[in-house]
Design a protein around this motif. Structure first.
Motif, mmCIF file in Angstrom:
data_model
loop_
_atom_site.group_PDB
_atom_site.id
_atom_site.type_symbol
_atom_site.label_atom_id
_atom_site.label_comp_id
_atom_site.label_asym_id
_atom_site.label_seq_id
_atom_site.Cartn_x
_atom_site.Cartn_y
_atom_site.Cartn_z
ATOM 1 N N ALA A 197 5.125 -10.679 15.615
ATOM 2 C CA ALA A 197 4.031 -10.463 16.560
ATOM 3 C C ALA A 197 2.787 -11.221 16.111
ATOM 4 C CB ALA A 197 3.737 -8.973 16.692
ATOM 5 N N LYS A 198 2.538 -11.244 14.797
ATOM 6 C CA LYS A 198 1.381 -11.955 14.278
ATOM 7 C C LYS A 198 1.523 -13.449 14.528
ATOM 8 C CE LYS A 198 -1.428 -12.470 10.150
ATOM 9 N NZ LYS A 198 -1.568 -12.169 8.727
ATOM 10 N N ALA A 199 2.713 -13.996 14.303
ATOM 11 C CA ALA A 199 2.938 -15.417 14.546
ATOM 12 C C ALA A 199 2.769 -15.748 16.025
ATOM 13 C CB ALA A 199 4.339 -15.811 14.073
ATOM 14 N N GLU A 200 3.240 -14.862 16.892
ATOM 15 C CA GLU A 200 3.094 -15.079 18.331
ATOM 16 C C GLU A 200 1.631 -15.047 18.740
ATOM 17 O OE1 GLU A 200 4.370 -12.728 22.317
ATOM 18 O OE2 GLU A 200 5.924 -12.969 20.796
ATOM 19 N N GLU A 201 0.850 -14.120 18.159
ATOM 20 C CA GLU A 201 -0.579 -14.057 18.462
ATOM 21 C C GLU A 201 -1.287 -15.326 18.008
ATOM 22 O OE1 GLU A 201 -2.258 -10.556 16.732
ATOM 23 O OE2 GLU A 201 -1.049 -9.203 17.964
ATOM 24 N N GLU A 202 -0.891 -15.853 16.840
ATOM 25 C CA GLU A 202 -1.500 -17.087 16.349
ATOM 26 C C GLU A 202 -1.182 -18.257 17.272
ATOM 27 O OE1 GLU A 202 -0.038 -17.450 12.373
ATOM 28 O OE2 GLU A 202 -1.370 -15.909 11.586
ATOM 29 N N GLN A 203 0.065 -18.306 17.792
ATOM 30 C CA GLN A 203 0.434 -19.366 18.726
ATOM 31 C C GLN A 203 -0.383 -19.256 20.009
ATOM 32 O OE1 GLN A 203 4.642 -18.961 19.247
ATOM 33 N NE2 GLN A 203 5.149 -20.102 17.396
ATOM 34 N N GLN A 204 -0.574 -18.034 20.492
ATOM 35 C CA GLN A 204 -1.361 -17.848 21.709
ATOM 36 C C GLN A 204 -2.815 -18.228 21.483
ATOM 37 O OE1 GLN A 204 -0.671 -13.801 22.851
ATOM 38 N NE2 GLN A 204 1.354 -14.233 23.728
ATOM 39 N N ALA A 205 -3.337 -17.898 20.309
ATOM 40 C CA ALA A 205 -4.720 -18.254 19.996
ATOM 41 C C ALA A 205 -4.864 -19.769 19.909
ATOM 42 C CB ALA A 205 -5.156 -17.607 18.692
ATOM 43 N N ALA A 206 -3.887 -20.423 19.302
ATOM 44 C CA ALA A 206 -3.923 -21.890 19.205
ATOM 45 C C ALA A 206 -3.843 -22.512 20.591
ATOM 46 C CB ALA A 206 -2.790 -22.390 18.323
ATOM 47 N N ALA A 207 -3.015 -21.946 21.451
ATOM 48 C CA ALA A 207 -2.904 -22.461 22.821
ATOM 49 C C ALA A 207 -4.222 -22.260 23.568
ATOM 50 C CB ALA A 207 -1.762 -21.773 23.557
ATOM 51 N N ALA A 210 6.252 -6.835 13.070
ATOM 52 C CA ALA A 210 4.859 -7.195 12.821
ATOM 53 C C ALA A 210 4.678 -8.673 12.456
ATOM 54 C CB ALA A 210 4.253 -6.292 11.759
ATOM 55 N N PRO A 211 5.470 -9.232 11.543
ATOM 56 C CA PRO A 211 5.266 -10.657 11.233
ATOM 57 C C PRO A 211 5.509 -11.559 12.445
ATOM 58 C CG PRO A 211 6.647 -9.623 9.561
ATOM 59 C CD PRO A 211 6.459 -8.633 10.664
ATOM 60 N N MET A 219 11.076 -0.328 13.033
ATOM 61 C CA MET A 219 11.210 -1.491 13.920
ATOM 62 C C MET A 219 9.861 -2.173 14.131
ATOM 63 S SD MET A 219 14.343 -1.965 14.654
ATOM 64 C CE MET A 219 14.181 -3.102 15.997
ATOM 65 N N ASN A 220 8.799 -1.397 14.285
ATOM 66 C CA ASN A 220 7.466 -1.983 14.460
ATOM 67 C C ASN A 220 7.039 -2.750 13.214
ATOM 68 O OD1 ASN A 220 7.197 -1.055 17.058
ATOM 69 N ND2 ASN A 220 6.079 0.784 16.466
#
Length: 146
Positions: free
Chosen positions: A114-124, A111-112, A106-107
């Motif tokens: 979670a990575k996309a979410e981290e990129e969105q947070q970094a962009a924000a 992973a993909p 499941m992890n």
């Protein structure tokens, strides 16, 4: 009536329903693992240890003879049922390993996302910091005009 409505909201929440489904499936899966250990794995191990059912191995603590079945030995007094404990321990280890593998899978699947979410947070965060810089420049310009 208000309490019934509140209970209905609680009972029908997604988390509660998911938990109930998980408990039911976990119970059924536990029975499958029990059968695997008791019916498939332990008989060869028992044969290695003298051809007996390994779950019935025990040490008598009240002077019972060794040849009694476990149930009769328990009726005659206290016994240390180490074979049954070993069988249950093996059940637990197999179940824990399977659950570990499921969580690991499941992890990997998440992973993909979670990575996309981290990129969105970094962009924000970057967008927010640019806004802060602009606001600081405006503040400084207004301060200089005074």
């Amino acid at each position: 009536m208000a309490m019934m409505e509140e209970f209905k909201k609680f009972a029908l929440k997604g988390n509660v329903v998911d938990l109930a489904v998980g408990v039911i499936i976990g119970g059924a899966f536990g029975r499958i693992v029990d059968s695997l250990v008791q019916d498939v794995i332990m008989p060869p191990i028992g044969k290695l240890f003298g051809g007996l059912d390994f779950a019935s191995y025990y040490l008598p603590l009240n002077g019972q003879p060794y040849g009694l079945p476990l149930a009769e030995a328990k009726k005659a007094g206290a016994v240390l049922a180490y074979g049954n404990f070993f069988t249950i321990l093996l059940n637990f280890l197999i179940l824990a390993f399977v659950i570990f593998q499921m969580v690991r899978l499941m992890n990997r699947m998440r992973a993909p996302f979670a990575k996309a979410e981290e990129e969105q947070q970094a962009a924000a965060a970057v967008a927010t910091s640019e806004e802060v810089v602009l606001l600081r420049e405006i503040r400084d310009a207004l301060t200089l005009k005074r």
